[in-house]
Design a protein around this motif. Structure first.
Motif, PDB file in Angstrom:
ATOM      1  N   ASP A   1       0.803  -1.224   0.000  1.00 22.57           N
ATOM      2  CA  ASP A   1       0.000   0.000   0.000  1.00 22.57           C
ATOM      3  C   ASP A   1       0.834   1.272   0.000  1.00 22.57           C
ATOM      4  OD1 ASP A   1      -2.404  -1.283  -0.113  1.00 22.57           O
ATOM      5  OD2 ASP A   1      -2.697  -1.323   2.050  1.00 22.57           O
ATOM      6  N   TRP A   2       2.072   1.161  -0.446  1.00 24.22           N
ATOM      7  CA  TRP A   2       2.928   2.356  -0.545  1.00 24.22           C
ATOM      8  C   TRP A   2       2.305   3.365  -1.492  1.00 24.22           C
ATOM      9  CZ3 TRP A   2       5.295   4.567  -4.760  1.00 24.22           C
ATOM     10  CH2 TRP A   2       6.284   5.505  -4.500  1.00 24.22           C
ATOM     11  N   ASN A   3       1.697   2.860  -2.564  1.00 22.42           N
ATOM     12  CA  ASN A   3       1.134   3.760  -3.553  1.00 22.42           C
ATOM     13  C   ASN A   3       0.016   4.626  -2.983  1.00 22.42           C
ATOM     14  OD1 ASN A   3      -0.293   1.265  -3.374  1.00 22.42           O
ATOM     15  ND2 ASN A   3      -1.511   1.863  -5.130  1.00 22.42           N
ATOM     16  N   LYS A   4      -0.771   4.062  -2.048  1.00 22.60           N
ATOM     17  CA  LYS A   4      -1.853   4.853  -1.462  1.00 22.60           C
ATOM     18  C   LYS A   4      -1.283   5.966  -0.587  1.00 22.60           C
ATOM     19  CE  LYS A   4      -5.442   1.304  -1.605  1.00 22.60           C
ATOM     20  NZ  LYS A   4      -6.459   0.563  -0.845  1.00 22.60           N
ATOM     21  N   ASP A   5      -0.225   5.660   0.158  1.00 22.80           N
ATOM     22  CA  ASP A   5       0.393   6.694   0.973  1.00 22.80           C
ATOM     23  C   ASP A   5       0.965   7.787   0.087  1.00 22.80           C
ATOM     24  OD1 ASP A   5       1.733   4.301   3.369  1.00 22.80           O
ATOM     25  OD2 ASP A   5      -0.195   5.318   3.295  1.00 22.80           O
ATOM     26  N   LEU A   6       1.597   7.405  -0.996  1.00 26.85           N
ATOM     27  CA  LEU A   6       2.199   8.380  -1.885  1.00 26.85           C
ATOM     28  C   LEU A   6       1.128   9.240  -2.545  1.00 26.85           C
ATOM     29  CD1 LEU A   6       5.006   9.211  -2.954  1.00 26.85           C
ATOM     30  CD2 LEU A   6       4.580   7.765  -4.921  1.00 26.85           C
ATOM     31  N   ALA A   7       0.013   8.638  -2.907  1.00 23.92           N
ATOM     32  CA  ALA A   7      -1.070   9.385  -3.539  1.00 23.92           C
ATOM     33  C   ALA A   7      -1.651  10.436  -2.606  1.00 23.92           C
ATOM     34  CB  ALA A   7      -2.163   8.432  -3.999  1.00 23.92           C
ATOM     35  N   LYS A   8      -1.566  10.196  -1.302  1.00 27.57           N
ATOM     36  CA  LYS A   8      -2.118  11.138  -0.324  1.00 27.57           C
ATOM     37  C   LYS A   8      -1.084  12.122   0.207  1.00 27.57           C
ATOM     38  CE  LYS A   8      -5.709   8.063   1.492  1.00 27.57           C
ATOM     39  NZ  LYS A   8      -6.168   7.294   2.665  1.00 27.57           N
ATOM     40  N   LYS A   9       0.175  11.890  -0.079  1.00 29.66           N
ATOM     41  CA  LYS A   9       1.230  12.706   0.523  1.00 29.66           C
ATOM     42  C   LYS A   9       1.171  14.141  -0.004  1.00 29.66           C
ATOM     43  CE  LYS A   9       6.210  12.757   1.397  1.00 29.66           C
ATOM     44  NZ  LYS A   9       6.035  12.878   2.859  1.00 29.66           N
ATOM     45  N   PRO A  10       1.040  15.132   0.877  1.00 33.52           N
ATOM     46  CA  PRO A  10       0.946  16.524   0.432  1.00 33.52           C
ATOM     47  C   PRO A  10       2.315  17.183   0.303  1.00 33.52           C
ATOM     48  CG  PRO A  10       0.579  16.419   2.787  1.00 33.52           C
ATOM     49  CD  PRO A  10       0.803  14.998   2.327  1.00 33.52           C
ATOM     50  N   ASP A  11       2.382  18.241  -0.496  1.00 37.56           N
ATOM     51  CA  ASP A  11       3.603  19.027  -0.566  1.00 37.56           C
ATOM     52  C   ASP A  11       3.546  20.131   0.490  1.00 37.56           C
ATOM     53  OD1 ASP A  11       1.879  20.954  -1.530  1.00 37.56           O
ATOM     54  OD2 ASP A  11       2.698  21.009  -3.554  1.00 37.56           O
ATOM     55  N   MET A  12       4.429  21.104   0.416  1.00 40.24           N
ATOM     56  CA  MET A  12       4.482  22.152   1.436  1.00 40.24           C
ATOM     57  C   MET A  12       3.237  23.033   1.432  1.00 40.24           C
ATOM     58  SD  MET A  12       8.502  23.304   1.257  1.00 40.24           S
ATOM     59  CE  MET A  12       8.240  24.600   2.476  1.00 40.24           C
ATOM     60  N   CYS A  13       2.507  23.053   0.329  1.00 40.14           N
ATOM     61  CA  CYS A  13       1.260  23.822   0.253  1.00 40.14           C
ATOM     62  C   CYS A  13       0.059  22.999   0.692  1.00 40.14           C
ATOM     63  CB  CYS A  13       1.032  24.323  -1.165  1.00 40.14           C
ATOM     64  SG  CYS A  13       2.265  25.512  -1.736  1.00 40.14           S
ATOM     65  N   GLY A  14       0.301  21.737   1.030  1.00 39.34           N
ATOM     66  CA  GLY A  14      -0.786  20.857   1.422  1.00 39.34           C
ATOM     67  C   GLY A  14      -1.470  20.208   0.240  1.00 39.34           C
ATOM     68  N   TRP A  15      -0.899  20.352  -0.947  1.00 37.63           N
ATOM     69  CA  TRP A  15      -1.510  19.804  -2.157  1.00 37.63           C
ATOM     70  C   TRP A  15      -1.031  18.378  -2.416  1.00 37.63           C
ATOM     71  CZ3 TRP A  15      -2.715  23.218  -6.961  1.00 37.63           C
ATOM     72  CH2 TRP A  15      -3.488  24.326  -6.569  1.00 37.63           C
ATOM     73  N   THR A  16      -1.964  17.489  -2.696  1.00 34.65           N
ATOM     74  CA  THR A  16      -1.652  16.131  -3.114  1.00 34.65           C
ATOM     75  C   THR A  16      -1.453  16.121  -4.634  1.00 34.65           C
ATOM     76  OG1 THR A  16      -3.956  15.535  -3.534  1.00 34.65           O
ATOM     77  CG2 THR A  16      -3.135  15.231  -1.270  1.00 34.65           C
TER      78      THR A  16
END
Length: 327
Positions: free
Chosen positions: A160-175
């Motif tokens: 499920d690494w891909n699900k975590d990566l899909a949800k990971k936000p950048d510094m602006c909080g954007w996925t």
């Protein structure tokens, strides 16, 4: 004659291996690694506890780059050098340089398909970060690359690494899905949603706490809006930190396409007279933006709705000489 030359750096912190890899000198890269491996076989002790090969491969220059960084950055359909570097140090995570770039993210943003696949297939747990908190997945969604997006989402799916990566936000909080909405990349949005529909409900912890649907509405990307509403039919109910729904946002950004789409969608009818935290309906905002006639005219609108300033939309228009509401 002198094994210490393997890790000797020039004034910029570059080793011989770094320069050979950057210049595409396959024979020199092979020779340097072969000699380092021979020293390892002869059990040469290093204070760091690493092998000579590892020390040489992991040496960083003044920019925080290792040999693989520039090899990936300057890659031009020559996969042999990246493969050689990677296979010699499979356990290394290949972390970011001073600019926040990992080799995986560099390869992804430059759309080097072969290199991305090789890193994922060879390394045990490669780092995937990029500048500004963006990941390799952010990079390929922004560049609208279908193949690498699929490769990243498929990689290590069992964990499920891909699900975590899909949800990971950048510094602006954007996925990554926020960026698919920002640039109107419908197919990338579909790829992400097919993996995990819940990412449509992720709110950016900064930037007005927007959802992906807010972003799509602000830009007028109706195709992405349709995909989001199709796969996540209740995401339209969400508001940003100003209490604004997608119609508020579309009107505020004077985006006629998004407004027209929302008004024609019977499912979204309740948005028309919804008030934000200041008590403004979308019609109040249209009046403030001097575009009420152009953007909003619907019989379902409550033209007598008061905001917290005790103003109706008509009251707002009277503050401007060049606009009046259609009655």
């Amino acid at each position: 004659m002198n094994s210490s030359l393997l890790c000797q750096m020039n004034v910029k912190g570059d080793t011989a291996l770094y320069l050979a890899a950057r210049e595409g000198q396959q024979d020199s890269v092979d020779a340097l690694i072969k000699h380092a491996n021979k020293l390892d076989e002869d059990s040469v002790e290093l204070e760091s506890g690493s092998t000579m090969t590892q020390k040489m491969l992991r040496a960083r220059n003044e920019d925080g780059d290792i040999a693989l960084h520039d090899t990936v950055r300057l890659y031009s359909h020559q996969i042999k050098i990246p493969i050689r570097l990677l296979t010699e140090d499979k356990e290394y995570t290949y972390t970011a340089n001073n600019a926040g770039e990992t080799p995986l993210c560099i390869a992804a943003e430059r759309r080097h398909h072969e290199v991305v696949s090789q890193i994922l297939e060879t390394c045990t747990a490669p780092a995937y970060d990029g500048p500004g908190g963006r990941t390799a997945l952010h990079a390929v969604v922004i560049s609208n690359d279908e193949e690498i997006t699929k490769t990243l989402l498929d990689w290590n799916k069992d964990l499920d690494w891909n699900k975590d990566l899909a949800k990971k936000p950048d510094m602006c909080g954007w996925t990554p899905l926020h960026y698919a909405a920002r640039f109107g990349h419908v197919e990338r949005a579909k790829q992400l949603l097919d993996v995990d529909k819940s990412i449509a409900y992720v709110i950016a912890d900064k930037d007005d706490k927007q959802t992906t649907l807010h972003v799509a509405a602000s830009q007028g990307h109706v195709g992405v809006m349709k995909e989001l509403l199709s796969q996540c039919p209740y995401c339209w109910e969400m508001v940003n930190d100003k209490g604004q729904n997608i119609l508020h946002v579309a009107v505020q950004n004077e985006n006629k396409k998004a407004v027209k789409f929302i008004l024609k969608n019977s499912q979204l009818g309740s948005l028309i007279n919804h008030k934000d935290i200041d008590g403004n309906t979308s019609l109040h905002l249209a009046a403030k933006a001097l575009c009420a006639n152009q953007l909003i005219y619907d019989e379902r609108e409550d033209r007598m709705a008061f905001n917290k300033g005790n103003q109706t939309p008509h009251d707002v228009t009277t503050q401007h000489e060049n606009i009046t509401l259609v009655t």
